[in-house]
Structures are given as C-alpha cells and as structure tokens.
Design a protein around this motif. Sequence first.
Motif, short mmCIF file in Angstrom:
data_model
loop_
_atom_site.label_atom_id
_atom_site.label_comp_id
_atom_site.label_asym_id
_atom_site.label_seq_id
_atom_site.Cartn_x
_atom_site.Cartn_y
_atom_site.Cartn_z
N GLU A 235 -4.50 3.76 -16.34
CA GLU A 235 -4.07 2.63 -16.83
C GLU A 235 -3.32 1.98 -15.64
OE1 GLU A 235 -0.78 3.58 -19.47
OE2 GLU A 235 -2.46 4.78 -20.01
N ASP A 236 -2.28 3.36 -14.86
CA ASP A 236 -1.46 2.18 -14.02
C ASP A 236 -1.66 1.78 -13.33
OD1 ASP A 236 0.75 2.68 -15.10
OD2 ASP A 236 0.76 5.53 -14.40
N ALA A 237 -3.22 1.78 -12.28
CA ALA A 237 -4.34 1.84 -11.38
C ALA A 237 -4.55 -0.26 -11.60
CB ALA A 237 -5.73 2.44 -10.90
N LEU A 238 -5.53 -0.16 -13.17
CA LEU A 238 -5.73 -1.55 -13.71
C LEU A 238 -3.85 -2.62 -14.04
CD1 LEU A 238 -8.53 0.29 -16.32
CD2 LEU A 238 -8.91 -0.96 -13.91
N ALA A 239 -3.45 -2.35 -13.75
CA ALA A 239 -2.39 -2.90 -14.34
C ALA A 239 -1.60 -3.26 -13.29
CB ALA A 239 -1.54 -2.53 -15.45
N TYR A 240 -1.28 -2.34 -12.25
CA TYR A 240 -0.48 -2.34 -10.69
C TYR A 240 -0.96 -3.08 -9.68
CZ TYR A 240 2.96 -0.82 -13.41
OH TYR A 240 3.87 -0.88 -14.91
N LEU A 241 -2.41 -2.59 -9.52
CA LEU A 241 -3.31 -2.65 -8.73
C LEU A 241 -4.47 -3.47 -8.49
CD1 LEU A 241 -3.43 1.30 -6.85
CD2 LEU A 241 -1.92 -0.74 -7.46
N ARG A 242 -4.74 -4.17 -9.31
CA ARG A 242 -5.90 -5.40 -9.34
C ARG A 242 -5.02 -6.93 -8.44
NH1 ARG A 242 -8.19 -6.43 -14.33
NH2 ARG A 242 -6.23 -5.37 -15.30
N THR A 243 -6.06 -7.87 -8.08
CA THR A 243 -5.83 -8.86 -7.92
C THR A 243 -5.80 -10.07 -8.76
OG1 THR A 243 -7.87 -8.93 -7.28
CG2 THR A 243 -6.75 -8.74 -5.57
N GLU A 244 -5.30 -10.73 -8.43
CA GLU A 244 -5.49 -12.17 -9.30
C GLU A 244 -6.82 -12.12 -10.36
OE1 GLU A 244 -3.58 -16.14 -8.71
OE2 GLU A 244 -2.38 -14.78 -7.42
N GLY A 245 -8.05 -11.88 -9.47
CA GLY A 245 -9.45 -12.38 -9.50
C GLY A 245 -10.05 -11.36 -10.25
N GLU A 246 -9.53 -10.33 -10.53
CA GLU A 246 -9.55 -9.25 -11.36
C GLU A 246 -9.91 -9.29 -13.01
OE1 GLU A 246 -10.70 -5.66 -8.65
OE2 GLU A 246 -8.67 -6.11 -8.39
N PHE A 247 -8.31 -10.07 -13.18
CA PHE A 247 -7.56 -9.87 -14.32
C PHE A 247 -8.52 -11.14 -15.24
CE2 PHE A 247 -4.57 -7.16 -12.16
CZ PHE A 247 -3.58 -7.20 -12.96
N ARG A 248 -8.95 -10.94 -16.67
CA ARG A 248 -9.76 -11.08 -17.65
C ARG A 248 -8.43 -11.69 -18.52
NH1 ARG A 248 -12.11 -10.95 -13.66
NH2 ARG A 248 -14.47 -10.44 -13.21
N ASN A 249 -7.83 -11.42 -18.72
CA ASN A 249 -6.64 -13.32 -19.44
C ASN A 249 -7.22 -14.50 -20.25
OD1 ASN A 249 -5.26 -11.90 -17.48
ND2 ASN A 249 -3.92 -13.97 -18.95
#
Length: 306
Positions: A118-132
């Motif tokens: 969960e931490d890697a997904l929250a803190y290490l993804r770039t803008e284009g990898e977010f799906r909100n």
Amino acid sequence: MTAHSHTEEEDATNAYQSLAETVGHDDPRWAFGSGVEDVQGEIDSPVPDGVDAGDLAQYCLMLGDDALICSHRISEWVSNAPELEEEVALANIALDLLGQARVLLARAGHVEHGGRDEDALAYLRTEGEFRNVALAELGDELDFARAIARLLLFSTWRLALLQRLLDSRDPVLAAVAGKGVKEVAYHRDHAARWTVRLGDGTAESHRRMQDALEIVWPHVEELFRSSDVEGRLVEAGVAVDPEQLRPEVDAVLDEVLAAATLTRPQRPAIGTIGGRGGRQGLHTEQLGHVLAQMQSLARQHPGATW
C-alpha cells in the motif's frame, strides 16, 4: 451536531431526512477512524473465479485512489477549519477515507503480484498511474464552501457506490463497503447539514455556497462514466456500473439543494479529453501539487520506516 446512523426505515435517496428528523443512532461520532483490522484478513483472499486479476487490481486502485486523494485534500483543513469542532470532524472524515484507501491499495498490490504494498502504491506512483476521478483532487483554496461542495458531491456518489458493492463477489470490496457505508453516510450527512446551513443562511453565505457549487459541478459528469475495466467487472459480479448511480445521486442532491435554497448549476462537463479521464490516468494539473506534498517525505527517504 448530532451524528446519525443509517437505519432500515430510512430512504437512501432522502438526505434531508437525516437533517430534519431526530433518529436513533448507536455511535455518537461522525467518523469511525482508519482502523482496518476488521478486514485485514480478507486482503489475501483468492481472486473470485472468472475474474481477471489485473482488472480487479485496477478497480481497487480506482476506488482506493479516490479515497486517498480526497482524504489528503480534506486533511488540508486541519488547523484551518472555521471552528474546533469542525476541524475534528473533517480530520475524522479524512481518516475514514484513508482507512478505506489502505485496504483497497493493499488488495490491489496483492492481486497484481507486482511486489508493491500500500505504501509503494501511495507514495511511489506518478500522476499518470493514479486512477482517481478529478473531483477528488480538486483544491479549494481554503474556501470552506468549496470544501463542503466537494464533500457533498463526493460522499453522495461514493455512498451510492458502496451500498451496491455490499453484494460484490470480491470479499475485500464487500468488506470495505460494509464498513464504508456507515462511515460515508456520516460524511454525506455532515456535508448536507453544512450545505443547508450556508445556503439557507445569510445572503453572503448563500452566495458563496452557490459559487462553490458552480466551481465543482462540472466534474460531476465524470463520476458516472464507465471504463472498460468496470464494464468487465460488472459482468463478473464484482464492480458497480457508475451509470446506474445517477438517479439516486441526483435525487439526494436535489433534496439537499432544495432545503438549502440553492440552484442546481447548469455548467458544461469537464475533466475528460477524448473520452479519457482520471480512470485512464488523465488528471488536472492539481494532482501534481497533491502528490508533491503527499509523497515528499517518502521520496526524500526511500525505504525508511518509522
């Protein structure tokens, strides 16, 4: 203000009922905190038969990112709210969403088998990898009316979604919905109360609440667009078709706006380009500012633990 529980006798589409009636409740708090112990054991559950693991991971990211980014935006009000009670209420709402995000991101990391927690997904993804969705990332420039307008739209939509996820074939999504329905019902009612208080208050508060709705309303349309991933998971009995949420969401918002003497904005929809939006990684420039703040410590000290 008095907290309000969701009872079987209530009409799910009637948000004003909770504002106008004294109803029984079994918990005096607005929010339930961010604990995830009650669903932690479900995270490692097998992917349901006939469901693509990649699709399930993406869907968990969608719902988890919605909660994570909106939680961060709401938390910006800590030490900035107009009164101490409201500061505590907004902090608890942010914690509720953060708790939902933790479970959903952990589930995404587990089923994608990519070695990310969960931490890697929250803190290490770039803008284009977010799906909100874009609504979750919108800033409010510490305008309280805009914060309430965003929360009203977001929580009304999310509550309708979670209510339908109670029957999801994925045990984690169903567990998150089971806890989240209680939490988000409070969020929606809290936002509705403030909307009525401001809209039906002074001439100045009415003007500012109406202006706030005009600013956030163009992002409503994106909430009801279905992605290919969602379409496949709906067929598999896992996800919710966002298009089917609209009648209930519209009914709730109409009820609240009428009570608040506010007018439903007539603004053209924005937030997508060529049919692509937040669900496909296309965001407003504001998400970059959110991530710069939210991820700064983790990126400055990679691998650190506390």
